[in-house]
Motif scaffolding. Structure first.
Motif, mmCIF file in Angstrom:
data_model
loop_
_atom_site.group_PDB
_atom_site.id
_atom_site.type_symbol
_atom_site.label_atom_id
_atom_site.label_comp_id
_atom_site.label_asym_id
_atom_site.label_seq_id
_atom_site.Cartn_x
_atom_site.Cartn_y
_atom_site.Cartn_z
ATOM 1 N N SER A 229 0.741 -1.056 0.036
ATOM 2 C CA SER A 229 -0.300 -0.006 0.122
ATOM 3 C C SER A 229 0.810 1.273 0.032
ATOM 4 O O SER A 229 2.149 1.297 0.673
ATOM 5 N N ARG A 286 -4.804 -7.115 -8.256
ATOM 6 C CA ARG A 286 -5.931 -6.393 -7.847
ATOM 7 C C ARG A 286 -5.318 -5.108 -7.495
ATOM 8 O O ARG A 286 -4.503 -5.200 -6.483
ATOM 9 N N LYS A 288 -6.700 -1.480 -5.796
ATOM 10 C CA LYS A 288 -7.738 -0.491 -5.453
ATOM 11 C C LYS A 288 -7.182 0.980 -5.127
ATOM 12 O O LYS A 288 -6.072 0.990 -4.349
ATOM 13 N N THR A 290 -8.029 5.074 -3.814
ATOM 14 C CA THR A 290 -9.192 5.736 -3.198
ATOM 15 C C THR A 290 -8.783 7.197 -3.675
ATOM 16 O O THR A 290 -7.861 7.684 -3.691
ATOM 17 N N GLU A 347 -13.840 4.847 -3.954
ATOM 18 C CA GLU A 347 -12.887 3.853 -4.690
ATOM 19 C C GLU A 347 -13.242 3.271 -5.840
ATOM 20 O O GLU A 347 -14.270 3.227 -6.216
ATOM 21 N N GLU A 348 -11.907 2.774 -6.490
ATOM 22 C CA GLU A 348 -12.038 2.187 -7.678
ATOM 23 C C GLU A 348 -11.237 0.837 -7.416
ATOM 24 O O GLU A 348 -10.118 1.026 -6.893
ATOM 25 N N ILE A 349 -11.949 -0.284 -8.122
ATOM 26 C CA ILE A 349 -11.169 -1.483 -7.967
ATOM 27 C C ILE A 349 -10.949 -2.072 -9.529
ATOM 28 O O ILE A 349 -11.769 -1.957 -10.250
ATOM 29 N N LYS A 350 -9.501 -2.313 -9.768
ATOM 30 C CA LYS A 350 -9.397 -2.681 -11.196
ATOM 31 C C LYS A 350 -8.665 -4.183 -11.019
ATOM 32 O O LYS A 350 -7.390 -4.120 -10.227
ATOM 33 N N LYS A 351 -8.924 -5.308 -11.748
ATOM 34 C CA LYS A 351 -8.097 -6.488 -11.959
ATOM 35 C C LYS A 351 -7.640 -6.702 -13.264
ATOM 36 O O LYS A 351 -8.201 -6.517 -14.205
ATOM 37 N N HIS A 386 -3.192 1.779 -12.772
ATOM 38 C CA HIS A 386 -4.573 2.176 -12.549
ATOM 39 C C HIS A 386 -4.720 3.180 -13.683
ATOM 40 O O HIS A 386 -4.438 4.250 -13.344
#
Length: 406
Positions: A229, A286, A288, A290, A347-351, A386
């Motif tokens: 992180s 993955r 994520k 913010t 929040e956005e999550i991208k895989k 991202h």
């Protein structure tokens, strides 16, 4: 900090005390002895003694000075539709890079282990070096190593590139100190399988639970889990948040698999040279992020700021009805820090998949009957992105170990 150091020393001391207690005849000692016999069985009668020697003394205490560096490079290409700035209104291209590269961190580490099982803690010798824990479990054909590190820094370098209709700006490596700390945390679980475990040992090179007597090599299958992180979301770091397309936190999880090769060269009795390299592919990635917004326009500066009044957190407006206030041009004017606000907007999550990472090691070891000295280094490279933001993280260290068997 002192409390954590005391706890870590107590844990290591207790781990050693278990071995001493096992000499007594009690229920605990009998069960401990069973566990130790099982650990012994992971090596004995499974390694070829012509190539790998299993020492009679199973316990080891290691003291090691450690040098470690974590380098994080973050790049962003701007979406001009999201920029409302007089400064950049004539720009046709704009990119920005933040290089988090704190001074080399130095530690003094202690490791205690029985055969291939052990725990270690590195005591930081400089400020902001962070915490560093390791737990390892290894056998003839496998190895599993867990490491945890967390640190903060305010020392960074900035790159900026912009293209205008009639000019170009290109600045690199500009030293900068953030107003608030930037936090970096990483967890790394590294597992491997040795196909030629009867003749080749990773432990002989990096764990010293066994001794390599003849040169040998092996293909390696690697599985790893990486989690990190990057947090620079303090309100005083709003400039970085704005420059990163309003991203203030990035959390990444990666599962990697790879095939590599390791070789132990034994030029003379007691000596060992090892090199190992393993490219890996992330089969799970993955990310994520913010995102944040602020009551300041960090991409806009002015030397004549009108009276904006007070900030209303409920309406997200200043008293004059405007939503954002420009930064003062005078860098010594830090009055804005008193009323700056930064809040999460979502929040956005991208895989994604198929990220290439590198795991490489090299080391030199010298063994005597009950003592050993070892120098080795390791480097990890991880990448994740991202949208318009890309992050590359390099984590390397060098250890010098002084150990005794008993």
């Amino acid at each position: 900090m002192i409390g954590k150091r005391i706890i870590s020393v107590m844990m290591l001391s207790a781990f050693t005390a278990l071995g001493i207690h096992a000499q007594k005849d009690s229920w605990l000692s009998r069960n401990l002895r069973k566990g130790m016999n099982y650990i012994d069985s992971l090596w004995e009668n499974k390694a070829d003694p012509n190539y790998i020697e299993v020492p009679k003394k199973p316990w080891r205490v290691v003291v090691y000075p450690k040098i470690n560096e974590v380098s994080v490079r973050m790049n962003s290409d701007f979406d001009f539709n999201s920029i409302n700035s007089e400064i950049w209104k004539d720009a046709t291209q704009l990119s920005w890079s933040m290089h988090i590269n704190p001074p080399l961190a130095t530690y003094l580490g202690v490791w205690v282990g029985y055969r291939g099982l052990g725990i270690g803690y590195s005591f930081p010798l400089i400020r902001n070096a962070g915490r560093y824990w390791t737990v390892s479990s290894t056998g003839t054909n496998y190895g599993l190593i867990f490491s945890l590190r967390r640190f903060k820094t305010q020392d960074i370098k900035l790159d900026a590139h912009a293209r205008f209709y009639d000019a170009e700006m290109d600045e690199k490596g500009v030293p900068y100190q953030s107003y608030a700390p930037i936090w970096v945390r990483s967890v790394f679980i590294d597992g491997y399988y040795v196909f030629n475990g009867k003749h080749y040992s990773q432990d002989a090179a990096y764990n010293q639970s066994v001794i390599q007597r003849r040169s040998a090599g092996s293909l390696l299958l690697g599985l790893s889990w990486y989690q990190s992180s990057l947090d620079y979301s303090d309100k005083l770091n709003g400039e970085f948040v704005a420059a990163a397309n309003n991203i203030g936190k990035i959390k990444v999880q990666q599962a990697n698999i790879g095939v590599g090769y390791g070789y132990n060269w034994v030029p003379a009795r007691g000596w060992l040279f090892n090199i190992m390299i393993m490219p890996t592919i992330s089969v799970y990635n993955r990310v994520k992020v913010t995102k944040y917004d602020s009551n300041y326009e960090f991409m806009e500066s002015s030397d004549n700021i009108e009276d904006y009044g007070t900030w209303n957190a409920e309406t997200h407006q200043w008293s004059n009805g405007k939503a954002k206030k420009p930064m003062p041009i005078d860098e010594k004017d830090l009055s804005w820090q008193n009323d700056v606000e930064l809040w999460e907007t979502g929040e956005e999550i991208k895989k994604t998949r198929w990220k290439l990472n590198i795991n490489g090691r090299a080391g030199i070891t010298y063994n005597t009957k009950n003592f050993f000295v070892n120098v080795y280094g390791q480097v990890h490279r991880f990448t994740y992105n991202h949208d318009n933001t890309n992050v590359k993280m390099y984590d390397w260290y060098v250890n010098t170990q002084f150990g005794i068997r008993f």
